[in-house]
Design an enzyme around this catalytic site. Structure first.
Site, PDB file in Angstrom:
ATOM      1  N   CYS A  63       0.785  -1.242   0.000  1.00 47.46           N
ATOM      2  CA  CYS A  63       0.000   0.000   0.000  1.00 47.46           C
ATOM      3  C   CYS A  63       0.813   1.287   0.000  1.00 47.46           C
ATOM      4  CB  CYS A  63      -0.958   0.003   1.180  1.00 47.46           C
ATOM      5  SG  CYS A  63      -2.129   1.383   1.080  1.00 47.46           S
ATOM      6  N   ARG A 264     -15.792  -7.991  -9.160  1.00 53.13           N
ATOM      7  CA  ARG A 264     -15.312  -6.702  -9.670  1.00 53.13           C
ATOM      8  C   ARG A 264     -13.853  -6.762 -10.107  1.00 53.13           C
ATOM      9  NH1 ARG A 264     -19.581  -3.459  -8.077  1.00 53.13           N
ATOM     10  NH2 ARG A 264     -20.630  -4.250  -6.216  1.00 53.13           N
TER      11      ARG A 264
END
Ligand code: SAM
Ligand code: SF4
Length: 331
Positions: A63, A264
């Site tokens: 991240c 998704r």
């Protein structure tokens, strides 16, 4: 294999066998299940708004927003409600039906920032959009307050298998993650949970993550499949690219074992060609994230823009799904 039945008792061996099915057969089976539960013409287009960027105390190895790594991201304050409403309005005008508001927080605190987020949820919901939040860990009480504000979905990814989790993240555990998902489940807010490909995980880890998700009863209504965006400065900056067929296999397997979920195609889509994306849709992906600023999670996670996506969907004969539309009542 019994294709298309909703089950909560999948074994790892069965999921692995599905994942390893000869590729075109796997795509065919996934496409068949997709058609039992969803209108295959429809794709839900979502917009991610990073309402609080950077400065996160967690150490998630992928991240850009973790304060532990030296990345391009600079910590920012919580966005003003007016800014969020403006972005949501623009997104809605282009056909986006779901807005996901993300905060680089370890967990939600009961403070004025949470009050501001609740207010944003109320106002974006009243624009007729599905609102999803991803704010880190939640208590049962906080989940309830989000429900009362009208929240439609809460995202909390498992990211990888239980076994591999501590290699990627050490500041929280897999069971912390599952606890928050359970707290959301106690409300009427729907659950969005998936993971990332490309963290250095094995096929068994991918299967392990799908095993945990598919044994949740009910299944998450939404399962994002992210492809790692290698962020300079993070421990995973040098990970190799994920082969496209691994992405297709993962989507197809998720589609087969969690037939009614929205699968998704999320972070990392900007790396894929139209043909590669078409394979993902064929394999059962029925949602994408789109943006007008080419950014998804942060400046370092690019995202295709509204116009390019509208053109692609048009070319493939696909249409944007309106908000609050349930899966087909079959199966
Ligand atoms: N802080 C909250 C949390 O971790 O739940 C929400 C925000 S976080 C940005 C949401 C998700 O984005 C992560 O769980 C991960 O799956 C995905 N993500 C973050 N950085 C990524 C990257 N570099 N590449 C791919 N996916 C990423
Ligand atoms: Fe923080 Fe979420 Fe990034 Fe982890 S993924 S460092 S919790 S913003």
């Amino acid at each position: 294999m019994s294709v298309g039945k909703i089950r909560y008792d999948w074994h790892k061996e069965e999921i692995l066998a599905i994942y390893n099915t000869p590729l075109l057969e796997l795509i065919y089976q996934a496409a068949s299940v997709h058609r039992q539960y969803h209108d295959p013409k429809q794709i839900q287009v979502c917009k991610l708004i990073s309402i609080k960027t950077g400065g996160c105390p967690e150490d998630c190895g992928y991240c850009a927003q973790s304060s532990r790594y030296k990345t391009e991201v600079k910590p920012e304050a919580l966005l003003e409600k007016a800014t969020v409403l403006n972005i949501a309005k623009k997104a809605k005008e282009t056909g986006v039906s779901r807005v996901c508001m993300g905060a680089a927080w370890r967990e939600v605190r009961d403070n004025s920032q949470f009050e501001q987020v609740l207010d944003m949820v109320k106002d974006v919901t009243s624009m007729g959009l599905e609102v999803c939040c991803t704010l880190g860990m939640l208590t049962g009480d906080q989940a309830k307050r989000l429900e009362n504000a009208g929240l439609y979905a809460y995202n909390h990814n498992l990211d990888t298998s239980e076994e591999y989790y501590s290699t990627v993240i050490t500041t929280r555990t897999y069971s912390d993650r599952l606890n928050t998902i359970e707290n959301v489940r106690q409300t009427n807010v729907t659950v969005c949970s998936g993971g990332i490909l490309g963290l250095g995980e094995t096929v068994e880890d991918r299967v392990g993550m799908l095993y945990t998700l598919s044994n949740l009863q009910p299944h998450p209504e939404s399962v994002p499949i992210n492809i790692l965006s290698q962020v300079p400065g993070t421990p995973l900056e040098n990970q190799p690219e994920v082969p496209i067929w691994d992405v297709v296999r993962m989507i197809a397997t998720a589609r087969i074992i969690m037939p009614s979920a929205d699968v998704r195609l999320s972070a990392g889509r900007a790396k894929l060609t139209q043909v590669e994306q078409a394979f993902c849709f064929m394999a059962g992906a029925n949602s994408i994230f789109s943006s007008d600023d080419h950014k998804m999670l942060t400046v370092t996670t690019p995202c295709p823009d509204y116009d390019a996506d509208a053109e692609m969907l048009n070319l493939l004969g696909l249409e944007m799904r309106p908000p609050f539309q349930k899966t087909l009542a079959v199966g």
